[in-house]
Scaffold this motif. Structure first.
Motif, PDB file in Angstrom:
ATOM      1  N   LYS A 485       0.843  -1.204   0.000  1.00 27.86           N
ATOM      2  CA  LYS A 485       0.000   0.000   0.000  1.00 27.86           C
ATOM      3  C   LYS A 485       0.884   1.264   0.000  1.00 27.86           C
ATOM      4  N   THR A 486       1.943   1.249   0.819  1.00 26.41           N
ATOM      5  CA  THR A 486       2.833   2.409   0.926  1.00 26.41           C
ATOM      6  C   THR A 486       3.490   2.711  -0.422  1.00 26.41           C
ATOM      7  N   VAL A 487       3.959   1.645  -1.086  1.00 24.91           N
ATOM      8  CA  VAL A 487       4.635   1.823  -2.379  1.00 24.91           C
ATOM      9  C   VAL A 487       3.634   2.371  -3.411  1.00 24.91           C
ATOM     10  N   ALA A 488       2.421   1.806  -3.431  1.00 24.29           N
ATOM     11  CA  ALA A 488       1.410   2.257  -4.387  1.00 24.29           C
ATOM     12  C   ALA A 488       1.082   3.736  -4.159  1.00 24.29           C
ATOM     13  N   THR A 489       0.922   4.118  -2.900  1.00 27.28           N
ATOM     14  CA  THR A 489       0.567   5.513  -2.588  1.00 27.28           C
ATOM     15  C   THR A 489       1.652   6.451  -3.106  1.00 27.28           C
ATOM     16  N   ILE A 492       1.470   6.634  -6.972  1.00 33.48           N
ATOM     17  CA  ILE A 492       0.308   7.411  -7.428  1.00 33.48           C
ATOM     18  C   ILE A 492       0.612   8.907  -7.296  1.00 33.48           C
ATOM     19  N   LYS A 493       1.222   9.269  -6.187  1.00 33.56           N
ATOM     20  CA  LYS A 493       1.595  10.679  -5.962  1.00 33.56           C
ATOM     21  C   LYS A 493       2.545  11.151  -7.056  1.00 33.56           C
ATOM     22  N   PHE A 497       1.808  13.881 -10.043  1.00 30.10           N
ATOM     23  CA  PHE A 497       2.628  15.076 -10.054  1.00 30.10           C
ATOM     24  C   PHE A 497       3.145  15.333 -11.472  1.00 30.10           C
ATOM     25  N   LYS A 498       3.489  14.230 -12.183  1.00 28.71           N
ATOM     26  CA  LYS A 498       4.065  14.371 -13.532  1.00 28.71           C
ATOM     27  C   LYS A 498       3.012  14.724 -14.587  1.00 28.71           C
TER      28      LYS A 498
END
Ligand code: FAD
Length: 499
Positions: A485-489, A492-493, A497-498
């Motif tokens: 979950k941490t990696v996915a979040t 996604i951020k 951003f890009k």
């Protein structure tokens, strides 16, 4: 399950079949959770898995009407608002697999006494206090610290300590300390080497919040994540090994799978063994000498040896509280000595401790009526040159374990209808994890977040799962799901951003 089940829905973003936002290598719980959150955010995600089923270590297999879990004896972190429960609810998995909880969750069996771990923590503390009256206040303080400290407080107090140091702060009674040390079988290190921080988290998230079990077995749990991932638009390619991660100008561009097909993606996430990811999939030519040296210097966790038994006997009337029994066979040796035996070159396994689990006692669907499943486990190691050792010695070691199990489980050897064995080599073969390990060894030096962070020196390449160090100790289904979950979040951020 089909061996190739690419999602047939039209891709709303009009990307070509071989172009993805994210490709994930490996459908362990770390990869599946990461995939679910990415797909939920609307990204086009492909998971490539070398095995014919999803789940990695969290899988099951069937033999003659019995369903055996490969490694999972129970799952932690599923209390209300616990780390895995939050993921479960956010992904809507409650409708896909029922979670049951058994009580007591563990019994520690010493030659002269038994201690239960109950789902009611106060009952556990009370039982320990009744057994060790002279340590009653310290027992309360120890568990208060474990249960009620903020993570930052844990970190400051425990970061450089071993579990042995930690116990010495609170207790003098050697037998009480041994009882508490038994649970280090989950970490596979003796108390003088196991990180106090990792051990405290193990207690809070697994020992004291354990006993959760997916009805139908561990495979049901992994399948629930996979089904949800597909419903969210994700695609899974089974029976396909990733051979290379393609890197150009220190940037991951996609992967090459068996058959030499190139799959392009903006981001690559590896849920596979970290050493293999770096040295085989990426290649040393893309890594600095310092980084290569660092990977070479890290120690991996031990593995395990399992005897899976299908029995034509019902133990419900003979044995009480069949759950996870941690049985000590020799109380003249300290737990330190017992777990240090893992480092013997000629016998890389633990001889004086057995974990006995009884999955069909809480889920009758796993065995035919009036039959029972018992799984016996000992911590064991696959050192680089010991493959032959495991192939030649496995039957002898299984017989020795069975003889010892007779002490606690009468008549077990005469009731066997199915018997399977898994060695560290078996675990390696099915998951490709180095030495059949469950991540880096949770020593004081290796639990730091920076040992192996999920962000890597290669742009657009992340890691997820048990080889990522989150600062809490490695492995465990709840921890790897949280990591996913941490990696996915974070991905996604970055992608938002890009845009
Ligand atoms: C002996 C043992 C007992 C355990 N008991 C418990 C327990 O009772 N409870 C608990 O919570 N945890 C337990 N654990 C720990 C827990 O099972 C693991 O930490 C967790 O399941 C790891 O998940 P993961 O997603 O990080 O990795 P894995 O489960 O290892 O998944 C990685 C996946 O990547 C795939 N893969 C690897 N290389 C490639 C490639 N090149 N191409 C394609 N696919 C690839 C593998 O096939 C695998 O499916 C145990 C572990 C062990 C070893």
């Amino acid at each position: 399950m089909n061996n190739f089940y690419i999602n047939k829905r039209v891709n709303p973003k009009g990307l070509k079949r071989n172009e993805y936002d994210v490709v994930i290598i490996g459908a362990g719980i770390g990869g599946l959770t990461c995939g679910c959150y990415l797909a939920k955010a609307g990204l086009k995600v492909l998971i490539v898995e070398q095995h014919y089923k999803v789940g990695g270590y969290c899988t099951s297999f069937k033999r003659d009407g019995f369903t055996f879990d490969a490694t999972t004896h129970y799952i932690g972190g599923l209390r209300e608002n616990g780390p895995l429960r939050r993921i479960y609810n956010e992904l809507g998995l409650d409708s896909k697999v029922e979670i049951i909880r058994f009580n007591p969750t563990n019994v520690v069996i010493f030659p002269e006494r038994k201690i239960h771990i109950w789902t009611d923590i106060e009952a556990t503390i009370y039982e320990l206090q009744e057994n060790f009256k002279h340590e009653a206040k310290n027992i309360k303080k120890f568990f208060d610290f474990i249960l009620n400290s903020e993570y930052a407080h844990f970190y400051v107090k425990l970061k450089n300590k071993t579990f042995e140091d930690f116990l010495n702060i609170y207790f003098k009674d050697e037998q009480l300390k041994s009882i508490l040390e038994i649970f280090l079988f989950n970490i596979g290190l003796p108390p003088s080497r196991a990180s106090a921080l990792a051990s405290a988290i193990l207690y809070r998230e697994f020992v004291l919040d354990g006993g959760y079990y997916p009805r139908g077995g561990a495979q049901r749990f992994s399948d629930a994540f996979a089904k949800r991932f597909e419903e969210l638009g994700g695609e899974i390619l089974l029976k396909t090994k990733v051979k290379k991660i393609v890197i150009k100008n220190q940037q991951a561009k996609g992967v090459i799978i068996e058959g030499n097909e190139f799959i392009s993606s903006k981001i690559v996430v590896s849920n596979a063994d970290a050493t293999k990811t770096w040295f085989q999939l990426v290649g040393k030519e893309h890594l600095s000498t310092k980084f290569i040296k660092k990977i070479d210097s890290l120690e991996v966790s031990p593995s395990g040896f399992f005897v899976y038994l299908g029995l034509n006997k019902d133990y419900s009337k003979i044995l009480k509280n069949r759950c996870s029994w941690g049985c000590l066979l020799n109380n003249t040796l300290s737990i330190e000595e017992i777990f240090s035996n893992l480092n013997r070159k000629n016998k890389p396994y633990v001889e004086d401790f057995i974990l006995c689990v009884f999955p069909s006692s809480h889920d009758s669907s796993l065995a035919p009526p009036h039959n029972e499943i018992i799984i016996l486990f000992i911590p064991a190691k696959l050192v680089d040159d010991s493959c032959n050792f495991w192939e030649t010695e496995k039957h002898y070691i299984a017989e020795e374990i069975l003889k010892k199990a007779e002490i606690f489980i009468p008549d077990i050897s005469n009731s066997i209808t199915v018997k399977e064995i898994a060695t560290p080599l078996t675990l390696y073969k099915y998951t490709l994890n180095r030495n059949g390990a469950y991540g880096w060894a949770s020593t004081t030096l290796q639990v730091d977040k920076n040992t192996m962070p999920y962000r890597t020196p290669i742009n657009s390449l992340c890691l997820t799962g048990q080889w990522v160090t989150l600062g809490v100790g490695q492995g465990g289904i709840s921890t790897v799901a949280y990591c996913g979950k941490t990696v996915a979040t974070s991905i996604i951020k970055d992608l938002n951003f890009k845009r």
